[in-house]
Scaffold this motif. Structure first.
Motif, PDB file in Angstrom:
ATOM      1  N   ILE A 120      63.916 -47.098  88.201  1.00 26.04           N
ATOM      2  CA  ILE A 120      65.152 -47.488  88.758  1.00 26.04           C
ATOM      3  C   ILE A 120      65.507 -45.839  89.033  1.00 26.04           C
ATOM      4  O   ILE A 120      66.226 -45.755  89.952  1.00 26.04           O
ATOM      5  N   GLY A 121      65.420 -45.048  87.719  1.00 29.58           N
ATOM      6  CA  GLY A 121      66.187 -44.369  87.807  1.00 29.58           C
ATOM      7  C   GLY A 121      66.346 -42.926  89.222  1.00 29.58           C
ATOM      8  O   GLY A 121      66.622 -41.957  89.843  1.00 29.58           O
ATOM      9  N   GLN A 122      64.512 -43.177  90.119  1.00 30.71           N
ATOM     10  CA  GLN A 122      64.088 -42.822  91.067  1.00 30.71           C
ATOM     11  C   GLN A 122      64.658 -43.302  91.985  1.00 30.71           C
ATOM     12  O   GLN A 122      63.686 -43.521  93.257  1.00 30.71           O
ATOM     13  N   MET A 123      65.241 -44.468  92.446  1.00 24.61           N
ATOM     14  CA  MET A 123      65.568 -45.399  93.326  1.00 24.61           C
ATOM     15  C   MET A 123      65.921 -44.543  93.914  1.00 24.61           C
ATOM     16  O   MET A 123      66.964 -43.815  93.542  1.00 24.61           O
ATOM     17  N   GLU A 124      66.383 -45.217  95.727  1.00 23.67           N
ATOM     18  CA  GLU A 124      67.355 -44.389  96.678  1.00 23.67           C
ATOM     19  C   GLU A 124      68.637 -45.071  96.339  1.00 23.67           C
ATOM     20  O   GLU A 124      68.687 -46.466  95.685  1.00 23.67           O
ATOM     21  N   THR A 125      70.102 -44.098  96.840  1.00 27.68           N
ATOM     22  CA  THR A 125      71.005 -44.924  96.396  1.00 27.68           C
ATOM     23  C   THR A 125      71.622 -46.392  96.762  1.00 27.68           C
ATOM     24  O   THR A 125      71.845 -47.160  96.668  1.00 27.68           O
ATOM     25  N   SER A 126      70.801 -46.473  98.389  1.00 27.90           N
ATOM     26  CA  SER A 126      70.930 -47.998  99.011  1.00 27.90           C
ATOM     27  C   SER A 126      70.072 -48.317  98.260  1.00 27.90           C
ATOM     28  O   SER A 126      70.229 -50.054  98.372  1.00 27.90           O
ATOM     29  N   SER A 127      69.143 -48.608  97.765  1.00 26.08           N
ATOM     30  CA  SER A 127      68.342 -49.414  96.915  1.00 26.08           C
ATOM     31  C   SER A 127      69.085 -50.045  95.460  1.00 26.08           C
ATOM     32  O   SER A 127      69.563 -51.186  95.509  1.00 26.08           O
ATOM     33  N   LEU A 128      69.707 -48.752  95.352  1.00 25.13           N
ATOM     34  CA  LEU A 128      70.654 -49.242  93.779  1.00 25.13           C
ATOM     35  C   LEU A 128      71.963 -49.872  94.182  1.00 25.13           C
ATOM     36  O   LEU A 128      72.233 -50.880  93.588  1.00 25.13           O
ATOM     37  N   LEU A 129      72.717 -49.750  95.593  1.00 31.19           N
ATOM     38  CA  LEU A 129      73.432 -51.110  96.032  1.00 31.19           C
ATOM     39  C   LEU A 129      73.380 -52.367  95.934  1.00 31.19           C
ATOM     40  O   LEU A 129      73.742 -53.504  95.774  1.00 31.19           O
ATOM     41  N   VAL A 181      85.112 -42.391  82.451  1.00 30.45           N
ATOM     42  CA  VAL A 181      86.074 -41.329  82.140  1.00 30.45           C
ATOM     43  C   VAL A 181      85.622 -41.013  80.882  1.00 30.45           C
ATOM     44  O   VAL A 181      85.177 -39.476  80.585  1.00 30.45           O
ATOM     45  N   ILE A 182      84.491 -41.514  79.937  1.00 26.52           N
ATOM     46  CA  ILE A 182      83.819 -41.304  78.887  1.00 26.52           C
ATOM     47  C   ILE A 182      83.056 -40.694  78.639  1.00 26.52           C
ATOM     48  O   ILE A 182      81.894 -40.397  78.078  1.00 26.52           O
ATOM     49  N   SER A 183      81.721 -41.268  80.087  1.00 28.05           N
ATOM     50  CA  SER A 183      80.764 -40.356  80.085  1.00 28.05           C
ATOM     51  C   SER A 183      79.779 -39.466  81.583  1.00 28.05           C
ATOM     52  O   SER A 183      81.610 -38.954  82.383  1.00 28.05           O
ATOM     53  N   PRO A 184      79.435 -38.222  81.413  1.00 28.59           N
ATOM     54  CA  PRO A 184      80.055 -37.587  82.169  1.00 28.59           C
ATOM     55  C   PRO A 184      78.353 -37.997  83.647  1.00 28.59           C
ATOM     56  O   PRO A 184      77.964 -37.128  84.599  1.00 28.59           O
ATOM     57  N   PHE A 185      78.134 -39.689  83.953  1.00 32.37           N
ATOM     58  CA  PHE A 185      77.596 -39.543  84.589  1.00 32.37           C
ATOM     59  C   PHE A 185      78.002 -40.396  86.012  1.00 32.37           C
ATOM     60  O   PHE A 185      79.108 -40.574  86.224  1.00 32.37           O
ATOM     61  N   ALA A 186      76.851 -40.611  87.313  1.00 36.88           N
ATOM     62  CA  ALA A 186      77.670 -40.868  88.143  1.00 36.88           C
ATOM     63  C   ALA A 186      77.934 -42.137  89.024  1.00 36.88           C
ATOM     64  O   ALA A 186      78.022 -42.623  87.664  1.00 36.88           O
ATOM     65  N   LEU A 187      79.158 -41.839  89.937  1.00 32.90           N
ATOM     66  CA  LEU A 187      79.187 -43.251  89.946  1.00 32.90           C
ATOM     67  C   LEU A 187      78.334 -45.348  90.078  1.00 32.90           C
ATOM     68  O   LEU A 187      78.711 -45.912  89.420  1.00 32.90           O
ATOM     69  N   ASP A 188      77.155 -43.871  91.064  1.00 30.11           N
ATOM     70  CA  ASP A 188      76.241 -44.939  91.179  1.00 30.11           C
ATOM     71  C   ASP A 188      75.296 -45.485  90.114  1.00 30.11           C
ATOM     72  O   ASP A 188      74.892 -46.590  89.619  1.00 30.11           O
ATOM     73  N   GLN A 189      74.774 -44.454  89.331  1.00 25.84           N
ATOM     74  CA  GLN A 189      74.640 -44.757  87.720  1.00 25.84           C
ATOM     75  C   GLN A 189      75.195 -46.025  86.994  1.00 25.84           C
ATOM     76  O   GLN A 189      74.866 -46.670  86.606  1.00 25.84           O
TER      77      GLN A 189
END
Length: 454
Positions: free
Chosen positions: A294-303, A379-387
């Motif tokens: 799942i972590g290698q999927m395209e951003t569009s797939s995550l949406l 706020v409390i993590s360094p990850f991107a919005l989509d993740q």
């Protein structure tokens, strides 16, 4: 005498609650605590005993039939721990109140109105007339389906992959329970990615998810009237047709987005790509197993996955999300408003105003929870919005899919996900009702005034 004393004690405890929903929430909470205690025991792990956060997170994920994990299931938990997890998933999937009703049947005692109301609140039954019979059928049907799916999976692992009979049976039973109850735990660290091109494994797991996600009332109605679609209830029509539509749309969108992705569908042949897309679309309906990273999927797939996870499966099923019936009611509300109709109709039936309000409340409360939790984790993590958004929706809808960052959250972030899973399983309205100590009925109507909107 002993049973009579237990019955009086149970009645006294139940009388302290003002609404059945409070008992449902409390029961799930107690089951989570019991699971946490068992998983913290040294016998539950391969190495050192699990920490409180690890045990609490895993127990909550199992009871809420989510499947998110912060430790690897096979390498961290012992066989005893895996059995505890599978047991928690089984109990959580069927519902504590369904089990309580079944136990009352087994001991041959009459089920009282309060217990019937509790079972109705847990299983979302439309009538309290025969909850005892319904509970028995739910358990028999569930265990029968799990046995069939387990036999197919075990046979495939034994014949196709050379696993010994005992190991293949264990794999089959464990993953059948996970798939049917929509939990994402697997006995391999990469879930089912090694079987991405195996139709026996993928289609069997998908079938278990689809059947478990229809909801017991819909399944029972289909068993009686599957040859007469014209006689189906509105709930069954919404569930079946919207589920099929979302499954097809999800498969198409994911297939297009991931067709040339070298890290997901790219290396597969055309048939393998279609199978992988179908499996991924099925699992977004609140299941949690995955056959590609799942972590290698395209951003569009995550949406697309976010939207499908948020809608979820059917009411009274092991799936989560706002449910397809809620989504369907909202769609017809919008359609009626666009056409200027004073009432919302589906087929030849009018949708009650209370159902419309409930659908709107569930959706808006769910959106609010997702937005707040996403903000906190950003706020409390360094990850991107989509993740982060993907993880939040996956936890709240008890889906269990992950981009691989669940274990990387701080303990505070993991506690946030734990709360999301619990809220998602008990339901925003159920939780809100349980927190309200009593219901109030307004005995008068205020003058009407038009308010400009839009």
């Amino acid at each position: 005498m002993a049973f009579s004393r237990r019955a009086r004690w149970t009645a006294a405890v139940l009388s302290r609650f003002h609404h059945p929903a409070q008992v449902v929430v409390t029961s799930f909470g107690l089951l989570v605590l019991a699971g946490t205690f068992l998983l913290m025991q040294p016998i539950s792990t391969v190495g050192p005993a699990a920490t409180t956060v690890e045990a609490l997170f895993t127990a909550t994920s199992a009871v809420t039939v989510t499947g998110l994990a912060i430790v690897d299931t096979q390498s961290h938990w012992s066989v005893f721990g895996e059995v505890v997890i599978a047991g928690l998933v089984q109990v959580g999937g069927l519902g504590i109140m369904t089990f309580a009703t079944l136990f009352a049947v087994i001991v041959g005692r009459r089920v009282g109105l309060r217990f019937r109301l509790l079972a109705q609140a847990e299983t979302s039954m439309l009538s309290v007339a025969d909850v005892r019979s319904i509970a028995r059928r739910v358990v028999v049907f569930s265990l029968s389906c799990e046995a069939v799916f387990a036999a197919v999976l075990a046979g495939r692992w034994m014949i196709g992959y050379g696993e010994p009979f005992g190991q293949a049976t264990y794999y089959g039973v464990f993953h059948s329970i996970m798939a049917f109850n929509h939990a994402g735990f697997a006995l391999w660290p990469d879930s089912l990615t090694r079987f991405v091109a195996d139709p026996w494994i993928s289609l069997t797991a998908s079938a278990a998810v689809i059947v478990g996600g229809l909801g017991f009332p819909v399944v029972f109605e289909l068993m009686r009237t599957w040859r007469r679609p014209g006689t189906w209830s509105i709930m069954t029509r919404l569930t079946v047709w919207i589920s099929l539509a979302l499954l097809a749309i999800g498969t198409l969108f994911l297939l297009v987005a991931e067709w040339n992705n070298p890290k997901t569908f790219g290396p597969l042949d055309d048939g393998g790509k279609l199978l992988a897309a179908f499996f991924a679309s099925t699992m977004t309906r609140s299941a949690g197993l995955n056959s590609v990273d799942i972590g290698q999927m395209e951003t569009s797939s995550l949406l697309v996955s976010d939207v499908l996870m948020f809608i979820g499966g059917a009411s009274a099923s092991t799936a989560g999300g706002i449910r397809v019936t809620t989504f369907g009611v909202l769609a017809f509300v919008i359609w009626a408003e666009l056409r200027g109709e004073p009432r919302v109709n589906i087929g030849h039936r009018r949708v009650a105003d209370s159902v419309q309000r409930q659908a709107i409340a569930i959706s808006l409360l769910s959106v609010a929870v997702v937005v707040v939790a996403t903000y906190v984790l950003l706020v409390i993590s360094p990850f991107a919005l989509d993740q982060v958004l993907f993880e939040v929706i996956s936890a709240f809808t008890t889906t269990g899919l992950s981009t691989g960052i669940t274990a990387q959250f701080s303990p505070a972030g993991q506690i946030v996900l734990t709360l999301l899973m619990f809220m998602g399983r008990t339901g925003t309205l159920t939780l809100g009702t349980a927190l309200a100590m009593q219901e109030r009925t307004r005995r008068y109507e205020l003058p009407e005034e038009r308010v400009l909107v839009g």
